[in-house]
Motif scaffolding. Structure first.
Motif, PDB file in Angstrom:
ATOM      1  N   GLN A   1      47.558  41.049  40.358  1.00  7.90           N
ATOM      2  CA  GLN A   1      46.710  42.227  40.184  1.00  7.90           C
ATOM      3  C   GLN A   1      45.547  41.900  39.263  1.00  7.90           C
ATOM      4  O   GLN A   1      44.407  42.278  39.527  1.00  7.90           O
ATOM      5  CB  GLN A   1      47.531  43.402  39.623  1.00  7.90           C
ATOM      6  CG  GLN A   1      46.754  44.694  39.511  1.00  7.90           C
ATOM      7  CD  GLN A   1      46.313  45.226  40.861  1.00  7.90           C
ATOM      8  OE1 GLN A   1      46.999  45.079  41.861  1.00  7.90           O
ATOM      9  NE2 GLN A   1      45.141  45.827  40.904  1.00  7.90           N
ATOM     10  N   SER A   2      45.818  41.182  38.180  1.00  9.27           N
ATOM     11  CA  SER A   2      44.766  40.782  37.249  1.00  9.27           C
ATOM     12  C   SER A   2      43.759  39.866  37.944  1.00  9.27           C
ATOM     13  O   SER A   2      42.544  39.998  37.749  1.00  9.27           O
ATOM     14  CB  SER A   2      45.391  40.079  36.042  1.00  9.27           C
ATOM     15  OG  SER A   2      44.409  39.621  35.171  1.00  9.27           O
ATOM     16  N   ALA A   3      44.251  38.932  38.760  1.00 10.07           N
ATOM     17  CA  ALA A   3      43.360  38.030  39.498  1.00 10.07           C
ATOM     18  C   ALA A   3      42.487  38.811  40.474  1.00 10.07           C
ATOM     19  O   ALA A   3      41.283  38.541  40.607  1.00 10.07           O
ATOM     20  CB  ALA A   3      44.179  36.978  40.234  1.00 10.07           C
ATOM     21  N   LYS A   4      43.071  39.783  41.173  1.00 14.98           N
ATOM     22  CA  LYS A   4      42.298  40.631  42.100  1.00 14.98           C
ATOM     23  C   LYS A   4      41.168  41.342  41.357  1.00 14.98           C
ATOM     24  O   LYS A   4      40.052  41.416  41.838  1.00 14.98           O
ATOM     25  CB  LYS A   4      43.204  41.667  42.760  1.00 14.98           C
ATOM     26  CG  LYS A   4      44.045  41.168  43.884  1.00 14.98           C
ATOM     27  CD  LYS A   4      44.812  42.352  44.476  1.00 14.98           C
ATOM     28  CE  LYS A   4      45.943  41.911  45.353  1.00 14.98           C
ATOM     29  NZ  LYS A   4      46.736  43.052  45.833  1.00 14.98           N
ATOM     30  N   GLU A   5      41.503  41.899  40.197  1.00 12.87           N
ATOM     31  CA  GLU A   5      40.502  42.611  39.394  1.00 12.87           C
ATOM     32  C   GLU A   5      39.362  41.680  39.008  1.00 12.87           C
ATOM     33  O   GLU A   5      38.188  42.040  39.112  1.00 12.87           O
ATOM     34  CB  GLU A   5      41.146  43.188  38.133  1.00 12.87           C
ATOM     35  CG  GLU A   5      42.185  44.252  38.387  1.00 12.87           C
ATOM     36  CD  GLU A   5      41.586  45.603  38.627  1.00 12.87           C
ATOM     37  OE1 GLU A   5      40.516  45.894  38.063  1.00 12.87           O
ATOM     38  OE2 GLU A   5      42.176  46.376  39.406  1.00 12.87           O
ATOM     39  N   GLN A   6      39.691  40.466  38.557  1.00  9.92           N
ATOM     40  CA  GLN A   6      38.660  39.512  38.132  1.00  9.92           C
ATOM     41  C   GLN A   6      37.793  39.081  39.304  1.00  9.92           C
ATOM     42  O   GLN A   6      36.566  38.972  39.177  1.00  9.92           O
ATOM     43  CB  GLN A   6      39.311  38.302  37.447  1.00  9.92           C
ATOM     44  CG  GLN A   6      39.906  38.636  36.106  1.00  9.92           C
ATOM     45  CD  GLN A   6      40.609  37.463  35.475  1.00  9.92           C
ATOM     46  OE1 GLN A   6      40.668  36.376  36.016  1.00  9.92           O
ATOM     47  NE2 GLN A   6      41.181  37.700  34.291  1.00  9.92           N
ATOM     48  N   ILE A   7      38.395  38.836  40.468  1.00  9.61           N
ATOM     49  CA  ILE A   7      37.623  38.449  41.654  1.00  9.61           C
ATOM     50  C   ILE A   7      36.714  39.592  42.075  1.00  9.61           C
ATOM     51  O   ILE A   7      35.551  39.387  42.398  1.00  9.61           O
ATOM     52  CB  ILE A   7      38.570  38.021  42.806  1.00  9.61           C
ATOM     53  CG1 ILE A   7      39.249  36.700  42.443  1.00  9.61           C
ATOM     54  CG2 ILE A   7      37.818  37.913  44.123  1.00  9.61           C
ATOM     55  CD1 ILE A   7      40.386  36.304  43.374  1.00  9.61           C
ATOM     56  N   LYS A   8      37.257  40.805  42.074  1.00  8.71           N
ATOM     57  CA  LYS A   8      36.465  41.975  42.460  1.00  8.71           C
ATOM     58  C   LYS A   8      35.235  42.112  41.563  1.00  8.71           C
ATOM     59  O   LYS A   8      34.121  42.311  42.045  1.00  8.71           O
ATOM     60  CB  LYS A   8      37.334  43.233  42.387  1.00  8.71           C
ATOM     61  CG  LYS A   8      36.599  44.505  42.784  1.00  8.71           C
ATOM     62  CD  LYS A   8      37.519  45.701  42.850  1.00  8.71           C
ATOM     63  CE  LYS A   8      37.826  46.168  41.452  1.00  8.71           C
ATOM     64  NZ  LYS A   8      38.599  47.416  41.429  1.00  8.71           N
ATOM     65  N   TRP A   9      35.430  41.978  40.275  1.00 12.72           N
ATOM     66  CA  TRP A   9      34.311  42.133  39.344  1.00 12.72           C
ATOM     67  C   TRP A   9      33.311  40.973  39.450  1.00 12.72           C
ATOM     68  O   TRP A   9      32.115  41.168  39.295  1.00 12.72           O
ATOM     69  CB  TRP A   9      34.817  42.274  37.896  1.00 12.72           C
ATOM     70  CG  TRP A   9      35.385  43.639  37.669  1.00 12.72           C
ATOM     71  CD1 TRP A   9      36.678  43.984  37.494  1.00 12.72           C
ATOM     72  CD2 TRP A   9      34.657  44.872  37.645  1.00 12.72           C
ATOM     73  NE1 TRP A   9      36.831  45.332  37.353  1.00 12.72           N
ATOM     74  CE2 TRP A   9      35.588  45.911  37.439  1.00 12.72           C
ATOM     75  CE3 TRP A   9      33.310  45.210  37.794  1.00 12.72           C
ATOM     76  CZ2 TRP A   9      35.220  47.248  37.381  1.00 12.72           C
ATOM     77  CZ3 TRP A   9      32.951  46.548  37.721  1.00 12.72           C
ATOM     78  CH2 TRP A   9      33.898  47.550  37.516  1.00 12.72           C
ATOM     79  N   SER A  10      33.807  39.766  39.746  1.00 16.12           N
ATOM     80  CA  SER A  10      32.881  38.645  39.895  1.00 16.12           C
ATOM     81  C   SER A  10      32.045  38.782  41.172  1.00 16.12           C
ATOM     82  O   SER A  10      30.896  38.361  41.221  1.00 16.12           O
ATOM     83  CB  SER A  10      33.635  37.314  39.880  1.00 16.12           C
ATOM     84  OG  SER A  10      34.427  37.197  41.020  1.00 16.12           O
TER      85      SER A  10
END
Length: 177
Positions: free
Chosen positions: A165-174
């Motif tokens: 979930q944290s990785a998804k959030e970081q990818i989404k924001w990038s």
């Protein structure tokens, strides 16, 4: 007349318990060896529940221990101390725990919501009582500290789902930059 002077102690809480409306353990943390085995703990919990689940009072003296308790919908909250312990201190711990959970669960303090948020319960109890010593009695402070501790969990202590979930959030924001 024999009067025994007891040394003052910070170790005031012997146990924090949460039982469902059938008397089954949802959460139990014992801070001393009054009940060393799980079998003895379960027997004590069954005894407490049978004595308190039909009464409207807030305090009981059982097996030489002071027990303060509160019920809400389908949960029973208990804080256990020794027989010479100040009931108001034990009640402050109980109220802090209940009010903290009420804020964390958005006033939905019931079995299902509690089971879905057990990590918050563990953190809240750890913020309120440590090793039997009362650390905090202000629910606002407890909720604030639990929120801080929940945000800064290192990856090594997170579940796989939390890391993904944290990785998804970081990818989404990038990608949105």
């Amino acid at each position: 007349m024999d009067t025994v002077m007891l040394e003052p102690s910070l170790y005031t809480v012997k146990a924090v318990l949460i039982l469902d409306n059938d008397g089954e353990r949802l959460y139990a943390k014992y801070y001393d060896d009054t009940y060393p085995s799980v079998k003895e703990q379960k027997a004590f919990e069954k005894n407490i529940f049978s004595k308190t689940h039909r009464t409207d009072s807030e305090i009981a003296l059982l097996e030489g221990l002071t027990v303060v308790y509160k019920s809400n919908i389908d949960l029973f909250f208990y804080v256990v101390g020794s027989s010479h312990e100040n009931e108001l201190m034990l009640m402050a711990v109980l109220n802090c725990l209940f009010d903290s959970l009420s804020q964390m669960l958005r006033k939905n303090v019931e079995r299902r919501a509690l089971l879905e948020n057990m990590e918050g319960l563990f953190l809240a109890v750890d913020e309120i009582v440590d090793g039997g010593v009362i650390l905090e009695s202000d629910p606002q402070q407890v909720v604030h500290r639990v929120a801080l501790r929940g945000e800064d969990v290192p990856y090594s202590e997170q579940t796989v789902t939390q890391v993904l979930q944290s990785a998804k959030e970081q990818i989404k924001w990038s990608l949105l930059r």
